[in-house]
Design a protein around this motif. Structure first.
Motif, short mmCIF file in Angstrom:
data_model
loop_
_atom_site.label_atom_id
_atom_site.label_comp_id
_atom_site.label_asym_id
_atom_site.label_seq_id
_atom_site.Cartn_x
_atom_site.Cartn_y
_atom_site.Cartn_z
N HIS A 25 0.86 -1.18 0.00
CA HIS A 25 0.00 0.00 0.00
C HIS A 25 0.89 1.23 0.00
CE1 HIS A 25 -2.84 -3.08 1.23
NE2 HIS A 25 -3.73 -2.30 0.67
N LEU A 26 0.70 2.07 -1.00
CA LEU A 26 1.50 3.28 -1.17
C LEU A 26 0.62 4.51 -0.97
CD1 LEU A 26 3.31 2.27 -4.47
CD2 LEU A 26 4.17 2.03 -2.16
N CYS A 27 1.25 5.59 -0.54
CA CYS A 27 0.49 6.84 -0.45
C CYS A 27 0.06 7.23 -1.87
CB CYS A 27 1.32 7.94 0.20
SG CYS A 27 2.67 8.56 -0.80
N LYS A 28 -1.00 8.02 -1.96
CA LYS A 28 -1.55 8.38 -3.26
C LYS A 28 -0.54 9.10 -4.14
CE LYS A 28 -6.22 8.40 -1.51
NZ LYS A 28 -7.43 9.16 -1.25
N ALA A 29 0.28 9.96 -3.58
CA ALA A 29 1.28 10.68 -4.37
C ALA A 29 2.32 9.72 -4.95
CB ALA A 29 1.97 11.74 -3.51
N CYS A 30 2.78 8.75 -4.16
CA CYS A 30 3.76 7.77 -4.66
C CYS A 30 3.12 6.88 -5.72
CB CYS A 30 4.29 6.92 -3.51
SG CYS A 30 5.32 7.83 -2.35
N TYR A 31 1.87 6.49 -5.51
CA TYR A 31 1.18 5.65 -6.48
C TYR A 31 1.04 6.36 -7.82
CZ TYR A 31 -2.39 2.69 -8.57
OH TYR A 31 -3.08 1.88 -9.43
N ARG A 32 0.72 7.64 -7.80
CA ARG A 32 0.58 8.41 -9.04
C ARG A 32 1.90 8.52 -9.78
NH1 ARG A 32 -3.18 11.37 -5.94
NH2 ARG A 32 -1.57 12.77 -5.20
N ASP A 33 3.02 8.49 -9.08
CA ASP A 33 4.34 8.61 -9.71
C ASP A 33 4.80 7.31 -10.39
OD1 ASP A 33 4.66 11.26 -9.14
OD2 ASP A 33 5.91 10.93 -7.36
N LEU A 34 4.12 6.20 -10.12
CA LEU A 34 4.50 4.93 -10.74
C LEU A 34 4.10 4.91 -12.21
CD1 LEU A 34 3.32 2.37 -8.06
CD2 LEU A 34 5.67 3.06 -8.55
N CYS A 35 4.82 4.17 -13.01
CA CYS A 35 4.46 3.96 -14.40
C CYS A 35 3.37 2.88 -14.44
CB CYS A 35 5.67 3.51 -15.21
SG CYS A 35 5.28 3.14 -16.92
N HIS A 36 2.27 3.16 -15.09
CA HIS A 36 1.16 2.22 -15.14
C HIS A 36 1.03 1.54 -16.50
CE1 HIS A 36 -0.24 3.28 -11.16
NE2 HIS A 36 0.09 4.52 -11.47
N GLN A 37 2.14 1.43 -17.23
CA GLN A 37 2.13 0.74 -18.51
C GLN A 37 1.92 -0.76 -18.27
OE1 GLN A 37 2.29 1.77 -21.62
NE2 GLN A 37 2.61 3.93 -21.22
N PRO A 38 1.28 -1.46 -19.21
CA PRO A 38 1.08 -2.91 -19.06
C PRO A 38 2.41 -3.65 -18.94
CG PRO A 38 -0.15 -2.05 -20.92
CD PRO A 38 0.74 -0.94 -20.45
N ARG A 39 2.42 -4.73 -18.14
CA ARG A 39 3.63 -5.52 -17.96
C ARG A 39 3.43 -6.96 -18.37
NH1 ARG A 39 4.46 -2.15 -12.74
NH2 ARG A 39 2.43 -2.97 -12.29
N ASP A 40 2.29 -7.25 -19.00
CA ASP A 40 1.98 -8.64 -19.36
C ASP A 40 3.05 -9.26 -20.24
OD1 ASP A 40 -0.34 -8.35 -17.95
OD2 ASP A 40 -1.60 -8.05 -19.72
N GLU A 41 3.61 -8.51 -21.15
CA GLU A 41 4.55 -9.05 -22.13
C GLU A 41 5.98 -8.60 -21.88
OE1 GLU A 41 2.84 -7.57 -25.73
OE2 GLU A 41 0.95 -8.56 -25.37
N LEU A 42 6.27 -8.16 -20.67
CA LEU A 42 7.57 -7.58 -20.37
C LEU A 42 8.73 -8.54 -20.65
CD1 LEU A 42 9.33 -5.29 -19.33
CD2 LEU A 42 8.91 -6.13 -17.01
N GLU A 43 8.66 -9.75 -20.14
CA GLU A 43 9.77 -10.68 -20.32
C GLU A 43 10.00 -10.98 -21.80
OE1 GLU A 43 11.39 -15.02 -18.82
OE2 GLU A 43 9.57 -14.21 -17.95
N ALA A 44 8.92 -11.20 -22.55
CA ALA A 44 9.05 -11.47 -23.98
C ALA A 44 9.65 -10.27 -24.70
CB ALA A 44 7.69 -11.83 -24.58
N LEU A 45 9.27 -9.07 -24.30
CA LEU A 45 9.80 -7.86 -24.91
C LEU A 45 11.30 -7.73 -24.64
CD1 LEU A 45 9.19 -5.17 -26.40
CD2 LEU A 45 8.75 -4.18 -24.15
#
Length: 81
Positions: A25-45
């Motif tokens: 659980h992160l504070c709202k400000a820290c959560y907003r700073d995260l990258c929310h791009q999909p990670r489903d295909e990260l390893e294959a990429l």
């Protein structure tokens, strides 16, 4: 921090699948700073990039990674810090 003031974060990018998972659980400000791009295909990429480029500098690898992510998922959001 109270949980009501925080945002649930799953490092695997799938906060809806709850089986056998522990969430942070992160504070709202820290959560907003995260990258929310999909990670489903990260390893294959990552494997695809390594296959295409072979041995290269970290700078070259990351530049190619950013280009592929933007092509497939749209531009990364730039935020002023």
């Amino acid at each position: 921090m109270r949980r009501s003031e925080a945002r649930e974060y799953d490092k695997h990018g799938d906060r809806w699948e709850r089986r056998n998972k522990a969430f942070e659980h992160l504070c709202k400000a820290c959560y907003r700073d995260l990258c929310h791009q999909p990670r489903d295909e990260l390893e294959a990429l990552l494997v695809e990039i390594q296959t295409e480029l072979g041995s290269c500098s970290q700078e070259t690898f990351l530049a190619h990674y950013e280009e592929l992510v933007e092509d497939r998922y749209g531009p990364l959001e730039e935020r002023e810090r």
